[in-house]
Every structure is written in structure tokens, then in C-alpha cells.
Design a protein around this motif. Structure first.
Motif, short mmCIF file in Angstrom:
data_model
loop_
_atom_site.label_atom_id
_atom_site.label_comp_id
_atom_site.label_asym_id
_atom_site.label_seq_id
_atom_site.Cartn_x
_atom_site.Cartn_y
_atom_site.Cartn_z
N ALA A 29 -45.34 16.43 30.08
CA ALA A 29 -46.51 15.98 29.41
C ALA A 29 -46.08 14.28 28.96
O ALA A 29 -45.26 14.78 27.81
N ILE A 30 -47.05 13.48 29.31
CA ILE A 30 -46.33 12.37 28.58
C ILE A 30 -48.36 11.95 27.43
O ILE A 30 -48.94 12.20 27.98
N VAL A 31 -47.87 11.78 26.28
CA VAL A 31 -48.68 11.88 25.09
C VAL A 31 -48.67 10.26 24.64
O VAL A 31 -47.50 9.85 24.09
N ASP A 32 -49.67 9.41 24.96
CA ASP A 32 -50.08 8.15 24.76
C ASP A 32 -51.24 8.13 23.63
O ASP A 32 -52.05 7.47 24.48
N VAL A 33 -51.69 9.26 22.43
CA VAL A 33 -52.98 8.42 21.89
C VAL A 33 -53.26 7.52 20.63
O VAL A 33 -54.03 7.82 19.87
N GLY A 34 -52.43 7.17 20.97
CA GLY A 34 -52.65 5.00 20.01
C GLY A 34 -51.66 5.35 18.98
O GLY A 34 -50.84 6.56 18.99
N ASP A 35 -52.82 5.06 18.22
CA ASP A 35 -51.53 5.29 16.54
C ASP A 35 -52.27 6.74 15.98
O ASP A 35 -51.22 6.67 14.61
N ASN A 36 -53.39 7.40 16.62
CA ASN A 36 -53.35 8.36 16.04
C ASN A 36 -52.33 9.29 15.91
O ASN A 36 -52.30 10.28 16.81
N ILE A 37 -52.07 9.24 14.75
CA ILE A 37 -50.62 10.33 14.19
C ILE A 37 -51.30 11.63 14.05
O ILE A 37 -50.32 12.23 15.10
N GLU A 38 -52.55 12.09 13.87
CA GLU A 38 -53.24 13.31 13.57
C GLU A 38 -52.98 13.98 14.91
O GLU A 38 -52.61 14.97 15.44
N ALA A 39 -53.68 12.61 16.17
CA ALA A 39 -54.27 13.53 17.72
C ALA A 39 -53.05 13.38 18.03
O ALA A 39 -52.94 14.67 18.64
N ALA A 40 -51.54 13.02 17.85
CA ALA A 40 -49.86 13.11 18.26
C ALA A 40 -50.12 14.72 18.47
O ALA A 40 -49.48 14.87 19.15
N ILE A 41 -50.18 14.88 16.92
CA ILE A 41 -49.67 16.35 16.41
C ILE A 41 -50.16 17.33 17.43
O ILE A 41 -49.37 17.82 17.41
N VAL A 42 -51.59 17.27 16.80
CA VAL A 42 -52.31 18.29 17.31
C VAL A 42 -52.23 18.42 18.97
O VAL A 42 -51.71 19.49 19.95
N VAL A 43 -52.30 17.21 20.09
CA VAL A 43 -51.53 17.66 20.75
C VAL A 43 -50.63 17.86 21.37
O VAL A 43 -50.71 18.55 22.34
N THR A 44 -49.31 17.36 20.61
CA THR A 44 -48.44 17.82 20.70
C THR A 44 -47.69 19.66 20.63
O THR A 44 -47.51 19.68 21.72
N ASN A 45 -48.40 19.91 19.72
CA ASN A 45 -48.66 20.71 19.44
C ASN A 45 -49.25 21.96 20.28
O ASN A 45 -48.64 22.85 20.90
N ALA A 46 -50.11 21.61 21.28
CA ALA A 46 -50.95 22.40 22.12
C ALA A 46 -50.61 22.44 23.62
O ALA A 46 -50.39 23.34 24.62
N LEU A 47 -49.72 21.38 24.19
CA LEU A 47 -48.50 21.35 24.89
C LEU A 47 -47.48 21.97 24.80
O LEU A 47 -46.67 23.26 25.68
N LYS A 48 -46.66 22.19 23.52
CA LYS A 48 -45.74 23.06 23.50
C LYS A 48 -46.55 24.58 23.94
O LYS A 48 -45.45 25.50 24.18
N LYS A 49 -47.81 24.96 23.49
CA LYS A 49 -47.70 26.50 23.01
C LYS A 49 -48.36 26.49 24.99
O LYS A 49 -48.35 27.71 25.22
N LEU A 50 -48.57 25.65 25.78
CA LEU A 50 -49.27 25.48 26.50
C LEU A 50 -48.10 26.32 27.62
O LEU A 50 -47.65 26.13 29.06
N GLY A 51 -46.81 25.85 26.80
CA GLY A 51 -45.40 26.20 28.32
C GLY A 51 -45.40 25.11 28.76
O GLY A 51 -44.32 24.65 29.64
N ALA A 52 -45.28 23.79 28.08
CA ALA A 52 -44.50 22.67 28.96
C ALA A 52 -43.52 22.29 28.70
O ALA A 52 -42.46 22.55 27.68
#
Length: 195
Positions: A70-93
Motif C-alpha cells: 500500500a502506498i499512501v500519499d494524502v498530501g501534507d495532512n499528517i493526521e490523515a496519513a496517520i489514520v490511513v497508515t494505522n488502518a492499513l496496518k490493521k488490514l494486514g498490509a
């Protein structure tokens, strides 16, 4: 079975990855909340979705559990990057590659599950600066912090010498991998030719 990829956020880094990845595979899922961007790049992906990556329910429905990369590029929004990264981890990426602007943000993203952080501006600067300060360096690729593969023009003191005469390994710590004459195709020069 080929790897599956998800690109969450089509910022400039996400788009560049998508375009290059699409040359090798169609097993790509793209997600972005901007309909115009998704429409523009949908033909590069096997599946494309208009969705807010912060909507964890939507993210869970779209991205298969245990996705390879999974590649994450949500711009400068660090909060979004944290939430998405954590969700991907929980999904077992298996691998989560996240774009970040600063090392501090990169550290936070690694804590929540990123397996690799990419700093596009820093990596571009690291690539271009050595070529700006060295007139003989044509291109290079860092292999490790202490090892690079570089293409360079031959410095004047070595012109006309054989590799044995130049003795680059002993005097400079340089291993010559290949030699190419100007105007000659890569791979056609022989190591026996004079430099």
C-alpha cells in the motif's frame, strides 16, 4: 500470483508511482476523494474508487485484507496519513509505503505502521546535488549509505591508461563495473579498452 497494490491518495508522489507501476501490472487499486483526479487516472488502475480515506469503513470495504503493498500519499495532512497508515496496518498490509515531508513526521508514521517512508523532496535533492557539485558525475544511484553506483566521465589524469595502470581500486577505493566510449551504446564497451 502477482502482487496487489493499493494507492491511497493521488498526490504528486502517488500519481508518479501509479504511472510507473501501471507499466508493470494492472493489479492496482486507487483511492482518492477527488472525483476529477480519480477520473483522470482511472485507466492506470485495475480498480479505482472515489472515497475519503479517513472513512475507515469504506477503506475496509475497498482494500483487501493482507494486500501486498500500500502506498499512501494524502498530501501534507499528517493526521490523515496517520489514520490511513494505522488502518492499513490493521488490514494486514504487508508493506506500507508513506510519503512524508519531514523526518519527524516519518518517525510518527513508522510508529503507527509504515514499513518505509519516502521523502520525495529530500530524495530529489540528494540525487541532484552531487551532480551539481561534480562536473564529472553524469548519474548515480545510492546502493547503501556508503556505496554508490556512478556513471562519470574519466578524469584527465586517467585518460589513455588501462584499468591496471590507473589502479583505481588501490588508490581511490573505486571498482570499475563497465566502460563506455562516448557515443557508444551501453554494454558494448570492453573492459580491455583503454579509459
Amino acid at each position: 500470483m502477482s502482487r496487489q497494490y493499493a494507492i491511497v491518495g493521488l498526490g504528486s508522489f502517488g500519481v508518479q508511482v501509479l504511472e510507473k507501476l501501471a507499466e508493470a501490472t494492472d493489479q492496482i487499486i486507487v483511492i482518492d476523494k477527488d472525483k476529477v483526479i480519480v477520473e483522470k487516472y482511472k485507466d492506470y488502475a485495475g480498480k479505482s474508487f472515489i472515497a475519503d480515506a479517513l472513512n475507515l469503513e469504506a477503506l475496509t470495504r475497498i482494500i483487501p485484507e493482507g494486500i501486498d503493498i500500500a502506498i499512501v500519499d494524502v498530501g501534507d495532512n499528517i493526521e490523515a496519513a496517520i489514520v490511513v497508515t494505522n488502518a492499513l496496518k490493521k488490514l494486514g498490509a504487508r508493506q506500507i509505503i508513506v510519503r512524508a515531508d519531514t523526518e519527524e513526521r516519518g518517525e510518527i508514521l513508522q510508529i503507527v505502521g509504515a514499513t518505509r517512508i519516502v521523502y520525495p523532496a529530500l530524495e530529489a535533492a540528494n540525487k541532484i546535488v552531487p551532480m551539481l557539485v561534480s562536473s564529472s558525475l553524469l548519474s548515480f544511484m545510492a546502493i547503501s549509505p556508503s556505496l554508490v553506483l556512478a556513471e562519470m566521465s574519466v578524469p584527465a589524469p586517467y585518460i589513455g591508461k588501462t584499468l591496471i595502470e590507473a589502479n583505481l581500486r588501490s588508490t581511490k577505493g573505486i571498482n570499475v563495473v563497465a566502460i563506455r566510449k562516448i557515443g557508444e551504446e551501453i554494454g558494448r564497451a570492453s573492459c580491455r579498452e583503454r579509459v
